[in-house]
Write an enzyme that holds these catalytic residues in place. Structure first.
Site, PDB file in Angstrom:
ATOM      1  CD  GLN A 104      -2.946   1.252   2.206  1.00  0.00           C
ATOM      2  OE1 GLN A 104      -2.544   1.353   3.363  1.00  0.00           O
ATOM      3  NE2 GLN A 104      -4.232   1.249   1.898  1.00  0.00           N
ATOM      4  CE1 TYR A 176      -3.322   9.022   7.910  1.00  0.00           C
ATOM      5  CE2 TYR A 176      -4.643   7.238   6.989  1.00  0.00           C
ATOM      6  CZ  TYR A 176      -4.019   7.843   8.078  1.00  0.00           C
ATOM      7  OH  TYR A 176      -4.119   7.274   9.324  1.00  0.00           O
ATOM      8  NE  ARG A 327     -12.216  -3.226  12.892  1.00  0.00           N
ATOM      9  CZ  ARG A 327     -13.284  -2.455  13.062  1.00  0.00           C
ATOM     10  NH1 ARG A 327     -13.436  -1.824  14.216  1.00  0.00           N
ATOM     11  NH2 ARG A 327     -14.174  -2.306  12.102  1.00  0.00           N
ATOM     12  CB  CYS A 349     -12.776  -9.311  15.475  1.00  0.00           C
ATOM     13  SG  CYS A 349     -12.630  -7.528  15.653  1.00  0.00           S
ATOM     14  CB  CYS A 352     -12.691  -3.835  21.728  1.00  0.00           C
ATOM     15  SG  CYS A 352     -11.061  -4.570  21.464  1.00  0.00           S
TER      16      CYS A 352
HETATM   17  C1  LIG Z   1      -5.057  -1.617  13.600  1.00  0.00           C
HETATM   18  C2  LIG Z   1      -5.522  -1.127  12.271  1.00  0.00           C
HETATM   19  C3  LIG Z   1      -4.597  -0.654  11.329  1.00  0.00           C
HETATM   20  C4  LIG Z   1      -5.041  -0.219  10.073  1.00  0.00           C
HETATM   21  N1  LIG Z   1      -4.139   0.187   9.140  1.00  0.00           N
HETATM   22  C5  LIG Z   1      -4.548   0.546   7.890  1.00  0.00           C
HETATM   23  C6  LIG Z   1      -3.607   0.847   6.867  1.00  0.00           C
HETATM   24  O1  LIG Z   1      -2.397   0.762   7.036  1.00  0.00           O
HETATM   25  N2  LIG Z   1      -4.115   1.223   5.665  1.00  0.00           N
HETATM   26  C7  LIG Z   1      -5.463   1.265   5.405  1.00  0.00           C
HETATM   27  O2  LIG Z   1      -5.869   1.591   4.284  1.00  0.00           O
HETATM   28  N3  LIG Z   1      -6.367   0.958   6.356  1.00  0.00           N
HETATM   29  C8  LIG Z   1      -5.943   0.585   7.569  1.00  0.00           C
HETATM   30  N4  LIG Z   1      -6.852   0.201   8.520  1.00  0.00           N
HETATM   31  C9  LIG Z   1      -8.278   0.137   8.144  1.00  0.00           C
HETATM   32  C10 LIG Z   1      -8.640  -1.274   7.687  1.00  0.00           C
HETATM   33  O3  LIG Z   1      -7.937  -1.658   6.513  1.00  0.00           O
HETATM   34  C11 LIG Z   1     -10.156  -1.407   7.399  1.00  0.00           C
HETATM   35  O4  LIG Z   1     -10.461  -0.525   6.329  1.00  0.00           O
HETATM   36  C12 LIG Z   1     -11.037  -1.085   8.610  1.00  0.00           C
HETATM   37  O5  LIG Z   1     -10.432  -1.552   9.813  1.00  0.00           O
HETATM   38  C13 LIG Z   1     -12.420  -1.737   8.508  1.00  0.00           C
HETATM   39  O6  LIG Z   1     -12.334  -3.120   8.274  1.00  0.00           O
HETATM   40  P1  LIG Z   1     -12.479  -4.247   9.425  1.00  0.00           P
HETATM   41  O7  LIG Z   1     -13.847  -4.097  10.029  1.00  0.00           O
HETATM   42  O8  LIG Z   1     -12.281  -5.557   8.677  1.00  0.00           O
HETATM   43  O9  LIG Z   1     -11.414  -4.001  10.430  1.00  0.00           O
HETATM   44  C14 LIG Z   1      -6.426  -0.235   9.775  1.00  0.00           C
HETATM   45  C15 LIG Z   1      -7.331  -0.716  10.730  1.00  0.00           C
HETATM   46  C16 LIG Z   1      -6.902  -1.164  11.951  1.00  0.00           C
HETATM   47  C17 LIG Z   1      -7.899  -1.696  12.933  1.00  0.00           C
END
Ligand SMILES: Cc1cc2nc3c(=O)[nH]c(=O)nc-3n(C[C@H](O)[C@H](O)[C@H](O)COP(=O)(O)O)c2cc1C
Length: 376
Positions: A104, A176, A327, A349, A352
């Site tokens: 990325q 960003y 997550r 998950c 939280c």
């Molecule tokens: C700990 C953490 C780190 C993340 N780092 C990034 C990242 O580096 N780049 C990005 O586009 N999104 C990042 N996200 C967002 C996730 O890619 C995702 O879009 C968001 O958590 C929702 O998806 P989920 O419900 O499967 O967690 C991050 C999310 C979490 C929780």
């Protein structure tokens, strides 16, 4: 909803020329364990675990293309050739266990952070006198700086190809730089980089073309795009949907659908909490379904995906082509193989966000619930 290992989710598929063993993507997840930009053994082990766990495509965490866009000293860099050898370790361990891997490519814009000793100031499309959603100093970019950043995305992609990545994904979502350009809230420029939607997407288009020129026609180039901001007065879905159509027309080979700028509470961000039932899951499903009808490139849906049968329904109903998880895979990196074996348990998950809060304190990525032993 069926839920079988013969599921559409496990059918091998392709994006451009890149073959994939299934339709599960590890959405980009910052791990906070790089060493001043360089890959560490901890990351190599994490990527081995993820690949061994069965996911089809791993997208790395935010990897900065230029040091003006650095978010943290624990973040990976692809801003120089010296980082290529370390990155090769990630690609080779991912491939060893059968996953594909994309990096990325990232610039933080006004969210950049520099060492305390530095007098550097973060850059953004425009400077806003008052902004309830962002604290911290920054300044508007000059046109020369914009072109420089365009070029560094292209150079980053060239290095990615050399390091063995199967694809690159441009970070065009969340808080960003590219979201800051796309959103009329943060982009107040009155030159060709601001104003109407096509101008606010000029940076995206120039970055795409610069990359394409440097990596060739055959290399997959994706974008994660923020379709709507998390607060009123920002980018709205009607424009975000059009933006997605433009991005597909520019030539991006896949779109991952997320949100743009963050509001103040978790509910106004991409990491929503309390994903306790099916109604709270797949929270960008409507956006992805509408965009999927309008574009002819693959669409990845991210955000609150926890239940196998729901993901299957979304792909079967052609509301997305891929399902992208963050997550869920922090908590259970091997869950894809569980599902493949026929164990269709809901992701454990509990959303939280303690993983995220630990990262923000400078700790490394892990599931805090699992660590404290509150849940298995
Ligand atoms: C700990 C953490 C780190 C993340 N780092 C990034 C990242 O580096 N780049 C990005 O586009 N999104 C990042 N996200 C967002 C996730 O890619 C995702 O879009 C968001 O958590 C929702 O998806 P989920 O419900 O499967 O967690 C991050 C999310 C979490 C929780």
């Amino acid at each position: 909803m069926t839920g079988t290992s013969k599921s559409i989710l496990f059918e091998p598929t392709k994006i451009k020329n890149m073959g994939l063993r299934n339709r599960f993507v590890r959405s980009a997840t910052y791990e906070g364990c790089a060493d001043d930009g360089y890959v560490t053994d901890k990351q190599v082990n994490l990527y081995a675990t993820l690949s061994e766990g069965g996911v089809g495509l791993i997208i790395t965490g935010i990897t900065y293309v230029h040091d003006s866009g650095r978010f943290s000293k624990f973040q990976n860099s692809i801003a120089g050739d010296e980082f290529i050898d370390g990155l090769k370790k990630l690609t080779s361990v991912a491939h060893q266990w059968g996953a594909r891997i994309a990096v990325q490519l990232f610039h933080a814009g006004r969210e950049a952070r520099f060492p305390k000793s530095s007098d550097r100031v973060p850059i953004a499309p425009s400077f806003l006198e008052a902004d309830p959603y962002f604290k911290g100093g920054y300044r508007a970019m000059t046109e020369d700086e914009i072109w420089k950043i365009v070029d560094t995305f292209g150079d980053g992609a060239k290095r990615a190809r050399e390091a063995g990545f199967d694809a690159v994904q441009i970070h065009g979502a969340h808080a960003y730089l590219l979201s800051q350009f796309l959103s009329p809230y943060t982009n107040r420029r009155d030159d060709k980089w601001g104003g109407g939607l096509e101008n606010r997407l000029r940076l995206h288009r120039e970055i795409y073309q610069n990359i394409r020129h440097k990596v060739g026609e055959d290399y997959p180039v994706f974008i994660k795009v923020g379709i709507q901001d998390g607060f009123p007065g920002g980018l709205e879905f009607s424009e975000g949907k059009l933006a997605a159509q433009y991005l597909a027309e520019f030539g991006f080979d896949a779109l991952e659908i997320s949100q743009g700028l963050r509001g103040s509470s978790y509910e106004e961000t991409e990491f929503k909490t309390k994903i306790n039932n099916l109604d709270r899951e797949a929270y960008y499903r409507r956006w992805s379904a509408e965009i999927k009808k309008k574009v002819d490139v693959p669409v990845m849906l991210v955000g609150g995906l926890r239940t196998f049968e729901l993901m299957e329904e979304i792909v079967q109903d052609e509301e997305a082509d891929f399902v992208s998880l963050s997550r869920t895979l922090i908590r259970e990196p091997g869950i894809i193989n569980d599902w493949k074996r026929g164990d269709y348990h809901r992701a454990k998950c509990i959303s939280c966000n303690k993983c995220l809060e630990a990262l923000r304190k400078g700790e490394t990525l892990r599931c805090i619930q699992r660590e404290t032993g509150k849940i298995s």
